[in-house]
Write a protein that holds these residues in place. Structure first.
Motif, short mmCIF file in Angstrom:
data_model
loop_
_atom_site.label_atom_id
_atom_site.label_comp_id
_atom_site.label_asym_id
_atom_site.label_seq_id
_atom_site.Cartn_x
_atom_site.Cartn_y
_atom_site.Cartn_z
N LYS A 1 0.84 -1.20 0.00
CA LYS A 1 0.00 0.00 0.00
C LYS A 1 0.87 1.25 0.00
O LYS A 1 1.94 1.27 0.60
N VAL A 2 0.37 2.28 -0.66
CA VAL A 2 1.06 3.57 -0.66
C VAL A 2 1.00 4.16 0.74
O VAL A 2 -0.03 4.08 1.42
N ALA A 3 2.10 4.73 1.19
CA ALA A 3 2.17 5.42 2.48
C ALA A 3 2.58 6.86 2.24
O ALA A 3 3.31 7.17 1.29
N LEU A 4 2.12 7.74 3.10
CA LEU A 4 2.41 9.16 2.92
C LEU A 4 3.89 9.49 2.99
O LEU A 4 4.34 10.48 2.42
N ASN A 5 4.67 8.66 3.66
CA ASN A 5 6.10 8.92 3.78
C ASN A 5 6.93 8.24 2.68
O ASN A 5 8.15 8.27 2.72
N ASP A 6 6.26 7.65 1.68
CA ASP A 6 6.97 7.05 0.55
C ASP A 6 7.66 8.14 -0.27
O ASP A 6 7.24 9.30 -0.28
N ASP A 7 8.70 7.75 -0.98
CA ASP A 7 9.38 8.68 -1.89
C ASP A 7 8.47 9.03 -3.06
O ASP A 7 7.59 8.24 -3.43
N CYS A 8 8.72 10.18 -3.64
CA CYS A 8 8.03 10.56 -4.87
C CYS A 8 8.49 9.61 -5.98
O CYS A 8 9.54 8.98 -5.88
N ILE A 9 7.70 9.52 -7.04
CA ILE A 9 8.05 8.67 -8.17
C ILE A 9 8.17 9.53 -9.42
O ILE A 9 7.71 10.67 -9.46
N SER A 10 8.78 8.97 -10.46
CA SER A 10 8.92 9.69 -11.73
C SER A 10 7.63 9.54 -12.53
O SER A 10 6.81 8.66 -12.27
N GLU A 11 7.48 10.38 -13.53
CA GLU A 11 6.31 10.28 -14.40
C GLU A 11 6.32 8.94 -15.15
O GLU A 11 5.28 8.32 -15.34
N GLU A 12 7.51 8.50 -15.53
CA GLU A 12 7.64 7.20 -16.21
C GLU A 12 7.15 6.07 -15.30
O GLU A 12 6.40 5.19 -15.72
N ARG A 13 7.54 6.11 -14.04
CA ARG A 13 7.10 5.08 -13.08
C ARG A 13 5.59 5.19 -12.86
O ARG A 13 4.89 4.17 -12.77
N ALA A 14 5.07 6.41 -12.80
CA ALA A 14 3.62 6.59 -12.62
C ALA A 14 2.85 5.98 -13.79
O ALA A 14 1.81 5.35 -13.58
N ASN A 15 3.37 6.12 -14.99
CA ASN A 15 2.71 5.54 -16.16
C ASN A 15 2.78 4.02 -16.15
O ASN A 15 1.79 3.35 -16.48
N ARG A 16 3.92 3.47 -15.75
CA ARG A 16 4.04 2.01 -15.65
C ARG A 16 3.08 1.47 -14.58
O ARG A 16 2.40 0.46 -14.79
N LEU A 17 3.04 2.14 -13.44
CA LEU A 17 2.15 1.73 -12.36
C LEU A 17 0.69 1.81 -12.80
O LEU A 17 -0.10 0.91 -12.54
N PHE A 18 0.34 2.89 -13.49
CA PHE A 18 -1.02 3.05 -13.99
C PHE A 18 -1.40 1.87 -14.89
O PHE A 18 -2.47 1.28 -14.72
N LEU A 19 -0.54 1.52 -15.84
CA LEU A 19 -0.86 0.43 -16.77
C LEU A 19 -0.96 -0.91 -16.05
O LEU A 19 -1.82 -1.73 -16.37
N TYR A 20 -0.12 -1.10 -15.04
CA TYR A 20 -0.17 -2.33 -14.25
C TYR A 20 -1.51 -2.43 -13.52
O TYR A 20 -2.19 -3.46 -13.56
N VAL A 21 -1.90 -1.36 -12.86
CA VAL A 21 -3.14 -1.34 -12.09
C VAL A 21 -4.35 -1.42 -13.03
O VAL A 21 -5.31 -2.14 -12.77
N LEU A 22 -4.28 -0.68 -14.12
CA LEU A 22 -5.37 -0.69 -15.10
C LEU A 22 -5.64 -2.10 -15.61
O LEU A 22 -6.80 -2.51 -15.72
N TYR A 23 -4.59 -2.85 -15.88
CA TYR A 23 -4.74 -4.22 -16.37
C TYR A 23 -5.57 -5.05 -15.38
O TYR A 23 -6.46 -5.81 -15.78
N GLY A 24 -5.32 -4.88 -14.09
CA GLY A 24 -6.09 -5.61 -13.08
C GLY A 24 -7.56 -5.24 -13.11
O GLY A 24 -8.44 -6.11 -12.95
N PHE A 25 -7.85 -3.97 -13.33
CA PHE A 25 -9.26 -3.54 -13.40
C PHE A 25 -9.92 -4.01 -14.69
O PHE A 25 -11.10 -4.39 -14.68
#
Length: 148
Positions: free
Chosen positions: A43-67
């Protein structure tokens, strides 16, 4: 089925990109395009490091696939592309459990062309019991996408 480019653009528009962890209106730690967990299931936590836009896009596609997979599993009728895109956007926002128990899904599985489905989208406009303008707008756009 898979979400179309138009569906991806709609989801990303409503989720908006945030590279550092934040609390969404439901007060759940979130990052990227509305993601509440990472690829490894953590789970995401408020104290996690920021991510890059590239990582955000990869994460989005990964999560989207599950939905996409979940909507494909739960919907028993044949859908048009706009209907599928709208349902995945809805599920992405409200979560799998809420989608699975929704009257919206029940109506789709009886008759995907039922005019009452538009109303069913509109009912999901609250976070923590409070109507949010952003959710009102999102549900209206999802309903419009569903009927295109």
């Amino acid at each position: 089925m898979k979400v179309s480019k138009k569906g991806i653009q709609a989801i990303k528009k409503h989720e908006a990109l945030r590279l550092c962890p934040y609390l969404c209106p439901s007060e759940i730690p979130t990052i990227g395009y509305g993601n509440t967990f990472y690829e490894d299931g953590r789970k995401v936590a408020l104290n996690d490091d920021c991510i890059s836009e590239e990582r955000a896009n990869r994460l989005f596609l990964y999560v989207l696939y599950g939905f996409e997979q979940y909507v494909n599993q739960k919907v028993t009728k044949t859908l048009l592309q706009g209907q599928f895109d709208a349902l995945v956007s809805f599920c992405y926002n409200v979560g799998k459990g809420a989608f699975a128990s929704s009257t919206l899904l029940k109506k789709v599985n009886v008759n995907p062309f039922d005019e009452n489905i538009k109303y069913q989208f509109s009912r999901w406009n609250k976070s923590n019991g409070k109507v949010l303008k952003g959710l009102v707008k999102r549900r209206k756009e999802e309903a419009e996408m569903y009927y295109i």
